[in-house]
Design an enzyme around this catalytic site. Structure first.
Site, mmCIF file in Angstrom:
data_model
loop_
_atom_site.group_PDB
_atom_site.id
_atom_site.type_symbol
_atom_site.label_atom_id
_atom_site.label_comp_id
_atom_site.label_asym_id
_atom_site.label_seq_id
_atom_site.Cartn_x
_atom_site.Cartn_y
_atom_site.Cartn_z
ATOM 1 N N GLN A 131 4.652 0.357 2.043
ATOM 2 C CA GLN A 131 3.992 -0.581 2.947
ATOM 3 C C GLN A 131 3.932 -1.931 2.258
ATOM 4 O OE1 GLN A 131 2.100 0.297 6.353
ATOM 5 N NE2 GLN A 131 4.169 0.977 5.954
ATOM 6 N N ASP A 138 1.934 7.996 10.793
ATOM 7 C CA ASP A 138 2.433 8.444 9.486
ATOM 8 C C ASP A 138 3.255 9.731 9.576
ATOM 9 O OD1 ASP A 138 0.787 6.315 8.819
ATOM 10 O OD2 ASP A 138 -0.827 7.561 8.031
ATOM 11 N N ASN A 161 0.852 -1.196 0.000
ATOM 12 C CA ASN A 161 0.000 0.000 0.000
ATOM 13 C C ASN A 161 0.887 1.244 0.000
ATOM 14 O OD1 ASN A 161 -0.333 -1.331 2.850
ATOM 15 N ND2 ASN A 161 -0.911 0.745 3.327
ATOM 16 N N ASP A 162 0.680 2.190 0.873
ATOM 17 C CA ASP A 162 1.291 3.517 0.766
ATOM 18 C C ASP A 162 2.772 3.546 0.384
ATOM 19 O OD1 ASP A 162 -0.990 3.491 2.263
ATOM 20 O OD2 ASP A 162 -0.143 4.488 4.005
ATOM 21 N N PHE A 211 4.404 0.929 10.085
ATOM 22 C CA PHE A 211 3.447 1.702 9.303
ATOM 23 C C PHE A 211 4.156 2.822 8.543
ATOM 24 C CE2 PHE A 211 -1.123 1.057 11.150
ATOM 25 C CZ PHE A 211 -1.057 -0.289 10.830
HETATM 26 C C1 FRU Z 1 -2.963 4.561 4.866
HETATM 27 C C2 FRU Z 1 -2.621 3.747 6.093
HETATM 28 C C3 FRU Z 1 -1.713 4.521 7.008
HETATM 29 C C4 FRU Z 1 -1.002 3.451 7.760
HETATM 30 C C5 FRU Z 1 -0.847 2.388 6.715
HETATM 31 C C6 FRU Z 1 -0.887 0.988 7.248
HETATM 32 O O1 FRU Z 1 -3.266 3.824 3.760
HETATM 33 O O2 FRU Z 1 -3.809 3.375 6.754
HETATM 34 O O3 FRU Z 1 -2.378 5.455 7.817
HETATM 35 O O4 FRU Z 1 0.225 3.883 8.252
HETATM 36 O O5 FRU Z 1 -1.896 2.572 5.791
HETATM 37 O O6 FRU Z 1 -0.577 0.060 6.284
#
Ligand code: FRU
Length: 622
Positions: free
Chosen positions: A163, A269, A146-147, A203
């Site tokens: 992520q 974050d 993800n991010d 995270f």
């Molecule tokens: C955003 C999020 C962040 C967090 C991460 C966890 O997409 O929810 O706030 O750090 O993904 O994977």
């Protein structure tokens, strides 16, 4: 390779011997012995371990827990180990240089298929098997992403951390994956930079280059900030540093560096940047429905300064993944403004997650927004643009990287070997329109280096329909279309990209409605969620979604406001599973996923209510 089973003792349920390659020598024989302890714990004793234990995954099962029992501090990973079928394998790295290793697996039934399918191997094949793997967008080699995290430029390299779950293509076991690029469009995959540890998941967060050696690890050290997240410790901010250009990281021994003063549950974050006027570091942390600002001189000790954002932008929403950049307005270096990027989930106009920004001033302590709380400005008008943050240390350039998905369905999109890609990196800038300031997001200039052969279609008028039979010979589904549309008498100026099955993406400007629309209702596979398993939903619940209807939520059109003009420039990027539109140099950006069963290779322009002209139409193979 030969495998045999044998009984070793009463408590041992079986042993699997794996003869590796040229194994005339007895010592290279690897062997697994399974020892059952109680109902929910099995220990695998491995003699002469190979590099990996290959774990069979079944996505629609509950998670089991896996760890190396012989590690001094074992860290359990949650893995959906196969019970009834194998969707794919993932490699689980075994400690090197040991004669014997013990791997502990909890919560996997005795009759699970996994026990038969586990394999020892020195290699793991990452060759692509996924028809939707993008040609020119960044994705992990395998596993979940993800991010974008910790984006930083140093010594000619862009570092894209992200992520990452290396143990399956669904959310879990957050690590920071790591890729590097010299040009933002070709990426090399490196080993994960930060692994989930006893403080929790790693995270999202950010990185800086500590040029002035404020933290004491040496000038030029990359210092990264992330949230450790666990049920036990909550969400706390941590630090790690690298003195070898990101190849290895050391976690700060006194982590965490920051915990919420009020015990807030959603506190994560961290984005860190250098605030030159005060010669100090600033950290922005998303704190539920606001952002909190902290300052530091040494990157380790942080002091609270202010909070901002409650009630601003789309409501209700959860703030995540902040970024703060100062940019010239209309390119004027004497007129700069701060933009606070706030990713919200949920809150997207079209459901789920999306990226907002707020324009204002920052005096080193407080952010003050130019607009009223109810003003909402979107960085992208599609449904698959989230967690967008920018590279640090890029001088005058501000380059953002979005995650190209949406928490509503990210875990169940119809890919397998990997899940999620990044959208194209975008150059951010500020422009004025009707007395207010907005942010443009244009594809970075480097994107042009992707262009292979091109095809130009001479200017033509569209009175009703104009059909282009084949966009490209041997179309692999990765191309760019540059268009200039001259408005005439038409009310609707439309373009459909489609394949021989009629699956299509419908892109049009409706002048009466003043809208640019991208409709993916009939784009291919749109109902992938309808029989998604409870476990897939559980994985996505964990990321805080409520009930959704996957079919309705994916099969939709997204739209952005456009102004009446004589002409419109559109740059459309198509890849195996995405369409990105940039209107007038990125003043409007729109990013959406698509899953056509074969690539779209034809296009038809159409008009309603009159005539318009396509004054430029160029197709590039990418
Ligand atoms: C955003 C999020 C962040 C967090 C991460 C966890 O997409 O929810 O706030 O750090 O993904 O994977």
């Amino acid at each position: 390779m030969k495998t045999t089973f044998m009984n070793v003792s009463r408590r041992v349920i079986g042993a699997l011997a794996v003869l590796l390659g040229i194994s005339s020598c007895q010592s290279s024989q690897s062997e697994m012995t399974f020892e059952q302890e109680g109902d929910s714990l099995t220990v695998i004793h491995i003699t002469n371990p190979t590099r990996y234990l290959l774990l069979p995954i079944e996505e629609q099962t509950p998670e089991a827990q896996v760890c190396v029992a012989s590690d001094s501090v074992p860290v359990e990973m949650d893995v959906r180990l196969s019970r009834a079928k194998v969707d794919y394998f993932v490699p689980y790295a075994l400690p090197e240089g040991e004669k014997k290793v013990a791997v502990r697996i909890r919560h996997l039934p005795k009759d699970a298929l996994c026990w038969k399918e586990l394999k020892l191997s020195d290699t793991f094949d990452t060759a692509n098997t996924d028809k939707y793997r993008p040609v020119y967008h960044h994705t992990p080699l395998y596993g979940w992403m993800n991010d974008a995290n910790g984006l930083v430029y140093k010594d000619g390299e862009y570092h894209l951390f992200y992520q990452y779950n290396p143990y399956g293509s669904m959310w879990g076991n957050m690590h920071w994956g790591h890729s590097v690029s010299k040009d933002l469009v070709h990426w090399e995959h490196l080993e994960p930079a930060l692994a989930r540890d006893t403080l929790g998941h790693i995270f999202s967060g950010s990185s800086v280059v500590d040029n002035a050696n404020t933290a004491g690890y040496g000038a030029g050290t990359i210092v990264s900030f992330y949230t450790s997240a666990s049920d036990k410790n909550g969400q706390i901010q941590c630090m790690a540093y690298s003195t070898d250009n990101g190849r290895t990281f050391t976690k700060y021994e006194k982590n965490p560096i920051l915990t919420p003063f009020d015990g807030l549950k959603d506190f994560r974050d961290p984005k860190v940047f250098w605030y030159a006027p005060d010669q100090k570091w600033v950290m922005v942390v998303s704190a539920d429905k606001e952002m909190r600002f902290y300052s530091s001189l040494n990157l380790k000790d942080w002091t609270y300064m202010s909070g901002w954002g409650e009630g601003y932008g789309v409501q209700p929403s959860q703030f995540e993944c902040p970024d703060m950049v100062e940019l010239p307005v209309d390119g004027d270096p004497n007129h700069k403004k701060w933009a606070l990027i706030v990713n919200v989930n949920p809150g997207c106009y079209f459901g789920g997650s999306a990226t907002q920004y707020f324009i204002g001033d920052f005096d080193g302590e407080k952010f003050v927004c130019d607009n009223k709380p109810e003003t909402v400005k979107w960085l992208d008008w599609g449904k698959d643009h989230y967690a967008t943050v920018c590279f640090s240390n890029t001088g005058d350039r501000t380059i953002a990287v979005p995650w190209m998905s949406n928490w509503q369905y990210a875990n169940i999109v119809p890919t397998r070997q990997f899940r999620s890609a990044n959208a194209l990196p975008r150059e951010l800038s500020l422009y004025t329109q009707d007395g207010d300031i907005y942010m443009a997001a244009a594809p970075v200039e480097e994107t042009k280096s992707l262009r292979k052969e091109s095809r130009e279609i001479p200017a033509f008028e569209v009175a009703d329909a104009y059909h282009v039979d084949s966009l490209l010979a041997d179309n692999r589904g990765a191309y760019e279309i540059e268009l200039e549309l001259a408005a005439g008498s038409a009310e609707i100026m439309g373009l459909k990209l489609f394949n021989e099955k009629g699956e299509n993406v419908d892109i049009y400007i409706s002048l009466p409605e003043k809208k640019l629309v991208m409709d993916r209702t009939k784009s291919g596979i749109v109902d992938f969620g309808k029989d998604s398993a409870p476990h897939a939903i559980e994985a996505h619940d964990r990321r805080k979604q409520n009930s959704i209807n996957y079919v309705d939520d994916f099969a939709l059109g997204t739209w952005a406001p456009v102004k009446k003009a004589d002409s419109y420039k559109l740059d459309i990027f198509v890849d195996k599973c995405s369409v990105e539109i940039f209107l007038n140099g990125g003043k409007i950006a729109m990013t959406n996923l698509i899953f056509p069963t074969t690539p779209y290779n034809q296009m038809s322009f159409y008009s309603r209510g009159g005539v318009f002209k396509v004054s430029q139409c160029k197709v590039y193979r990418l």
